[in-house]
Design an enzyme around this catalytic site. Structure first.
Site, PDB file in Angstrom:
ATOM      1  N   GLU A 182      42.677  34.238  37.830  1.00 53.82           N
ATOM      2  CA  GLU A 182      42.421  33.543  39.098  1.00 53.82           C
ATOM      3  C   GLU A 182      43.354  32.347  39.329  1.00 53.82           C
ATOM      4  O   GLU A 182      42.909  31.210  39.544  1.00 53.82           O
ATOM      5  CB  GLU A 182      40.947  33.148  39.200  1.00 53.82           C
ATOM      6  CG  GLU A 182      40.057  34.389  39.155  1.00 53.82           C
ATOM      7  CD  GLU A 182      38.587  34.133  39.477  1.00 53.82           C
ATOM      8  OE1 GLU A 182      38.172  32.957  39.566  1.00 53.82           O
ATOM      9  OE2 GLU A 182      37.851  35.131  39.648  1.00 53.82           O
ATOM     10  N   GLU A 298      37.033  41.818  37.782  1.00 57.43           N
ATOM     11  CA  GLU A 298      35.736  41.143  37.867  1.00 57.43           C
ATOM     12  C   GLU A 298      35.083  41.521  39.189  1.00 57.43           C
ATOM     13  O   GLU A 298      35.749  41.526  40.232  1.00 57.43           O
ATOM     14  CB  GLU A 298      35.859  39.614  37.834  1.00 57.43           C
ATOM     15  CG  GLU A 298      36.308  39.018  36.517  1.00 57.43           C
ATOM     16  CD  GLU A 298      36.325  37.493  36.573  1.00 57.43           C
ATOM     17  OE1 GLU A 298      35.562  36.896  37.384  1.00 57.43           O
ATOM     18  OE2 GLU A 298      37.096  36.890  35.809  1.00 57.43           O
TER      19      GLU A 298
END
Length: 522
Positions: A182, A298
């Site tokens: 991320e 995810e």
């Protein structure tokens, strides 16, 4: 011949359901001779875990072995592989690089021993290599760029070479190497997008310098972001890119909240999760690399490990609904995560706290666990099926499996997840669902029915019934485990006549999940 004996048996269960609320009866009409094709196994390609160091715990390893057995996950991805608690990197008195892979070896040796492959996440930055001291989470993962990108590349190269020597080229060639986590969030990456691309390029070169056939990708972004930019950068700069990866969650507020203090709201939008995946697939198709694999490394209903949606019986139907909507648009959908042994905000003080896991810290299986266990019990051949909320398969013996569910968004307006899903939440009646089968071989069949829903393999509602104690006694743990075994609740024997037809009527409530299995009788 019909399934009348089984239908009669289920009548008492139907009478016990809440009578408020009505719905049109639903029909799942199947012909076992009409095949759709090979069942898409996106669902158990990969699963997430918190951080690498947690994988050295005995209870973590025991839980992973159990879920591997039940759900069949093939890969696992986790944070913190290069973080200081894994003891990977330091420099000597003269400033020379020193590498140590003993902790990683212990973890990866275990994974491979139970036939789980690493989906390698390269991060975070060893502090001795970092350009700054900014960290994330209780366990202090350093999120700053390296002081030397060349040393970063050498570390990745050395680790990749080590794995090749330890496990063999063929094994490592089956892995995936994902760079960072991320980087579009300031909490996870203290640099710019350009600096992330530079980090990626050096890591990719480090991997490929060992073997050009190894698979490397990114950007592992939050919110399905940076996919076109990633592809364009790699194309323009001749940087290797074998797959793209990103993340999505089913709530509408922000991207990072390890303590769950903001209050999340489950999106009512039917395209939550699936809309992001389908958009990314279109972006890839329109890019200079239209055949790239897409991996969602995810996903879940919520991005905070303090969200009771994760524990609720609603989650099983939610998972199935989203996976069905995604279809084959992604090559993997890695649920975040398999266990509540997960310490981003530090060790948790409560037995059930809305943790990401499919199991809680004590190994009590949540309703979400059984979504994956039931999926793993489907056969490899999918049947044609017009029902949008079921999957049906058949094996070579003509035995049939039907996984069906109701998904209903029940969160009231102006109420958040942390307020709503901590309650005992009896579902409304949704009528019944008729499963009609034709094309069966004549003979005797054993029929088993397993169910997930309110008070059905629902340890969390039972936990609420105990008064939601923060700590559990040993008898309470055993009692809650007994509430959630995934075993069939009903078994019957039926005879199918020369017409090859059978039918079954099931009572349906909001967010019920059923797995029906017809196996050849003796």
């Amino acid at each position: 011949m019909s399934f009348n004996p089984l239908a009669a048996m289920l009548l008492s269960a139907a009478l016990a359901l809440p009578l408020h609320g009505t719905a049109q009866d639903r029909v799942v009409d199947l012909n076992v001779t009409q095949v759709q094709g090979k069942l898409n196994k996106t669902f158990n390609f990969a699963i997430g875990a918190g951080r690498a160091n947690e994988g050295l715990r005995a209870d973590w390893q025991q839980q992973l072995a159990e879920i591997k057995r039940d759900a069949g996950f093939k890969y696992i991805r986790m944070h913190g592989l290069l973080t200081d608690d894994m003891g990977v990197y330091k420099t000597d008195a003269k400033g020379n690089d020193e590498y140590n892979f003993q902790y990683i070896d212990a973890l990866f040796d275990y994974l491979i021993s139970i036939d789980v492959k690493p989906f390698v996440e390269l991060g975070f930055m060893p502090s001795a290599m970092a350009s700054g001291d900014k960290t994330i989470f209780w366990w202090k993962g350093n999120v700053t760029p390296p002081r030397s990108y060349e040393r970063w590349e050498k570390l990745v190269q050395a680790l990749t070479r080590h794995w090749t020597e330890r496990y063999g080229r063929a094994e490592v060639a089956s892995w995936y190497f994902e760079v960072w986590n991320e980087p579009n969030l300031d909490g996870f990456w203290a640099g710019t997008q350009a600096e992330y691309f530079k980090l990626y390029a050096h890591a990719a070169r480090g991997v490929k310098s060992v073997d050009a056939g190894y698979k490397v990708g990114g950007p592992a972004t939050a919110g399905a972001a940076w996919i076109p930019e990633m592809i364009a950068y790699c194309k323009q700069n001749n940087v290797p890119l074998d797959f793209v990866s990103t993340h999505t969650y089913g709530v509408g507020e922000g991207f990072l909240d390890e303590f769950g203090t903001k209050g999340t709201v489950l999106l009512k939008d039917d395209a939550a999760i699936s809309g992001d995946v389908l958009r990314n697939r279109k972006e890839i198709g329109a890019s200079a690399m239209p055949k790239l694999e897409l991996h969602y490394t995810e996903w879940s209903s919520s991005y905070t490990p303090a969200d009771p949606t994760h524990d609720s019986y609603h989650q099983a139907a939610y998972i199935l609904q989203k996976l069905k909507q995604v279809g084959n648009a992604a090559q993997s959908m890695s649920y975040w995560v398999f266990t509540d042994i997960f310490e981003e905000p530090g060790p948790r003080f409560e037995a059930f706290h809305g943790g990401f896991g499919l199991m809680n810290t004590q190994g009590i299986k949540k309703p979400a666990y059984f979504a994956y266990q039931f999926l793993n019990q489907l056969s490899d051949t999918e049947l044609k099926n017009k029902d949008a909320h079921s999957l049906a398969t058949v094996n070579a013996k003509g035995e049939v499996q039907v996984l069906l569910w109701d998904y209903t968004h029940t969160l009231p307006k102006d109420v958040n997840n942390q307020q709503y899903f901590v309650q005992d939440l009896p579902p409304k009646n949704k009528g019944k669902v008729d499963v009609k089968l034709q094309g069966l071989k004549q003979g005797v069949y054993n029929v088993s029915i397993a169910q997930v829903g309110y008070r059905k393999n629902d340890a969390y509602t039972a936990f609420i019934g105990l008064g939601s104690p923060k700590q559990l006694t040993r008898p309470q743990v055993e009692a809650l485990k007994a509430e959630a075994t995934g075993k069939p609740s009903e078994r019957r024997t039926v005879r199918v006549g020369a017409d090859g037809r059978a039918s079954l009527s099931l009572p349906l409530r909001e967010n019920d999940v059923y797995l029906l299995k017809l196996t050849a009788g003796k």
